[in-house]
Write an enzyme that holds these catalytic residues in place. Structure first.
Site, PDB file in Angstrom:
ATOM      1  CG  ASP A 111       0.665  -0.150 -10.114  1.00  0.00           C
ATOM      2  OD1 ASP A 111       1.461   0.810 -10.037  1.00  0.00           O
ATOM      3  OD2 ASP A 111       0.904  -1.266  -9.636  1.00  0.00           O
ATOM      4  CG  ASP A 125       5.728   0.962 -10.932  1.00  0.00           C
ATOM      5  OD1 ASP A 125       6.191   1.177  -9.794  1.00  0.00           O
ATOM      6  OD2 ASP A 125       4.596   0.484 -11.129  1.00  0.00           O
TER       7      ASP A 125
END
Length: 145
Positions: A111, A125
């Site tokens: 991330d 995501d």
């Protein structure tokens, strides 16, 4: 065929951005793009959304594989659906695949998009969230007709 191309573009963007972040940043490093608004922050998420269920790697792998198998199994039915459903499934599937690749190769999801008021996330995501929104939008739209 267009939805497959869309899925491939999303998956390529996810892989490319994660490659960039891992090549240019050290784990935990954060660089402001717009101070206190947007930062690039390299973290490894070993859980689900918001880091929930940390350490359940194989559960997430199994769920992603099951979802992708279902998409493949129902592909002909999906292609008969409205365009919004097709786009939603393409986005959702590409996002699931992107994070599945991370989980199998690295043990967690890479991330890096950090708005400081929300947990750090990635392109996959965003694709999953947008895909779910499209599918739900299609369901609501069909109910109103």
């Amino acid at each position: 065929m267009e939805v497959l191309a869309l899925a491939m573009v999303i998956l390529a963007a996810d892989r490319f951005t994660k490659l960039l972040i891992t090549e240019m940043f050290s784990l935990g490093e954060s660089v402001p793009v717009a101070e206190n608004v947007l930062h690039w922050t390299f973290v490894m998420n070993r859980g689900a959304a918001f880091g929930m269920l940390e350490g359940s790697r194989w559960l997430f792998v199994a769920v992603a594989v099951a979802v992708l198998c279902a998409v493949f199994y129902f592909r002909e039915d999906i292609l008969k659906q409205d365009w919004l459903t097709q786009v939603g499934v393409a986005c959702f599937g590409a996002g699931a695949m992107g994070n599945l690749i991370d989980r199998t190769l690295f043990g967690g999801v890479i991330d890096f998009i950090d708005f400081r008021i929300w947990p750090v996330f990635n392109v996959a995501d965003m694709a999953v969230c947008f895909g779910v929104a499209c599918i739900l939008g299609s369901v609501v739209w069909r109910q109103e007709l």
